[in-house]
Design an enzyme around this catalytic site. Sequence first.
Site, mmCIF file in Angstrom:
data_model
loop_
_atom_site.group_PDB
_atom_site.id
_atom_site.type_symbol
_atom_site.label_atom_id
_atom_site.label_comp_id
_atom_site.label_asym_id
_atom_site.label_seq_id
_atom_site.Cartn_x
_atom_site.Cartn_y
_atom_site.Cartn_z
ATOM 1 N N GLY A 127 0.828 -1.193 0.000
ATOM 2 C CA GLY A 127 0.000 0.000 0.000
ATOM 3 C C GLY A 127 0.864 1.245 0.000
ATOM 4 O O GLY A 127 0.469 2.294 0.525
ATOM 5 N N TYR A 151 -13.740 -3.881 10.388
ATOM 6 C CA TYR A 151 -12.541 -3.054 10.338
ATOM 7 C C TYR A 151 -11.868 -3.013 11.715
ATOM 8 O O TYR A 151 -10.653 -3.196 11.830
ATOM 9 C CB TYR A 151 -12.903 -1.645 9.884
ATOM 10 C CG TYR A 151 -11.719 -0.759 9.609
ATOM 11 C CD1 TYR A 151 -10.996 -0.891 8.422
ATOM 12 C CD2 TYR A 151 -11.321 0.211 10.514
ATOM 13 C CE1 TYR A 151 -9.904 -0.071 8.154
ATOM 14 C CE2 TYR A 151 -10.239 1.033 10.255
ATOM 15 C CZ TYR A 151 -9.530 0.884 9.075
ATOM 16 O OH TYR A 151 -8.450 1.689 8.823
ATOM 17 N N LYS A 155 -8.083 -4.530 12.674
ATOM 18 C CA LYS A 155 -6.984 -3.702 13.162
ATOM 19 C C LYS A 155 -6.560 -4.092 14.580
ATOM 20 O O LYS A 155 -5.371 -4.050 14.904
ATOM 21 C CB LYS A 155 -7.381 -2.223 13.104
ATOM 22 C CG LYS A 155 -7.562 -1.704 11.677
ATOM 23 C CD LYS A 155 -6.302 -1.900 10.840
ATOM 24 C CE LYS A 155 -6.430 -1.285 9.464
ATOM 25 N NZ LYS A 155 -5.194 -1.419 8.662
ATOM 26 N N ALA A 191 -12.154 -5.136 14.169
ATOM 27 C CA ALA A 191 -11.615 -6.456 14.505
ATOM 28 C C ALA A 191 -10.311 -6.715 13.761
ATOM 29 O O ALA A 191 -9.352 -7.273 14.322
ATOM 30 C CB ALA A 191 -12.638 -7.534 14.173
ATOM 31 N N ASP A 230 -1.864 -8.079 -5.745
ATOM 32 C CA ASP A 230 -3.112 -8.114 -4.996
ATOM 33 C C ASP A 230 -2.807 -8.875 -3.711
ATOM 34 O O ASP A 230 -2.660 -10.106 -3.729
ATOM 35 C CB ASP A 230 -4.196 -8.823 -5.802
ATOM 36 C CG ASP A 230 -5.526 -8.897 -5.072
ATOM 37 O OD1 ASP A 230 -5.582 -8.559 -3.858
ATOM 38 O OD2 ASP A 230 -6.526 -9.301 -5.694
#
Length: 257
Positions: free
Chosen positions: A18, A162, A166, A164, A68
Amino acid sequence: MTDSNPFDLTGHVAVITGGNSGIGLGFARGLARAGAAVCVIGRNVERNEAAAEELRGFGGQVLALACDVGEEQQVVDTIGRAADELGRIDSCFVNAGVPQTSTPFLETSLADFRSVTAINLDAAFVTLREAAKVIVAQGEGGSLVGTASLAARQGPARGQSYAASKAGLIAMMNSIAVELSRHGVRANSVLPGWVETPMTEGLFAWDRFRERVQPRVPVGRWGKTGDFESVAVYLASPASAFHTADTLLIDGGYSVF
């Protein structure tokens, strides 16, 4: 630590998933400025190349690879290619992720839940595992870093998957830190607050959100990707040699006000 500059990353190789935008690009900029060779990994080829072109302006070696991260074999192959082409891996920043959905909890399907955890947690696991294999085999130690979120500590509505993912990432980083410490590998999480990135662009454009949230940030502004450049250098460098199994909160004081 020697008398030399601990923040000089000449000869260091860093991988950032990313890394073509947002906080990931902020990490990459800081590392490149400090002299590290960087590998930017992302799905979007055009953004990868744009980021790589910018990073090359700092004078170091830059590799941009399309991947990916939700596909295990692609991650295995990509991390292997990064190590082969750059000669080694000294740090890995797991930053690739997807935002929370807007579906109410009572209407969220298991498939919807897993669509978030598959990237934010499962893909992070695979990336960290593959990078750690390279670092451990080199026998010189290294650094693993995961980008978490305030959602791991707070309770965002409609954000169960989200949050959970992180919180799970932080727990996983701590576990890795304990297990791999004997190999000189440290593992830490970075927990950003409200930061101006492509992922938050739509939310920050909402007047009501800005009026309610920004006054709660004691430093008086949103975070910027540049705020994470020096954080990346510190975590990758020998300066953090005794710093592991921690979560670095970078939120402008938001969470305590």
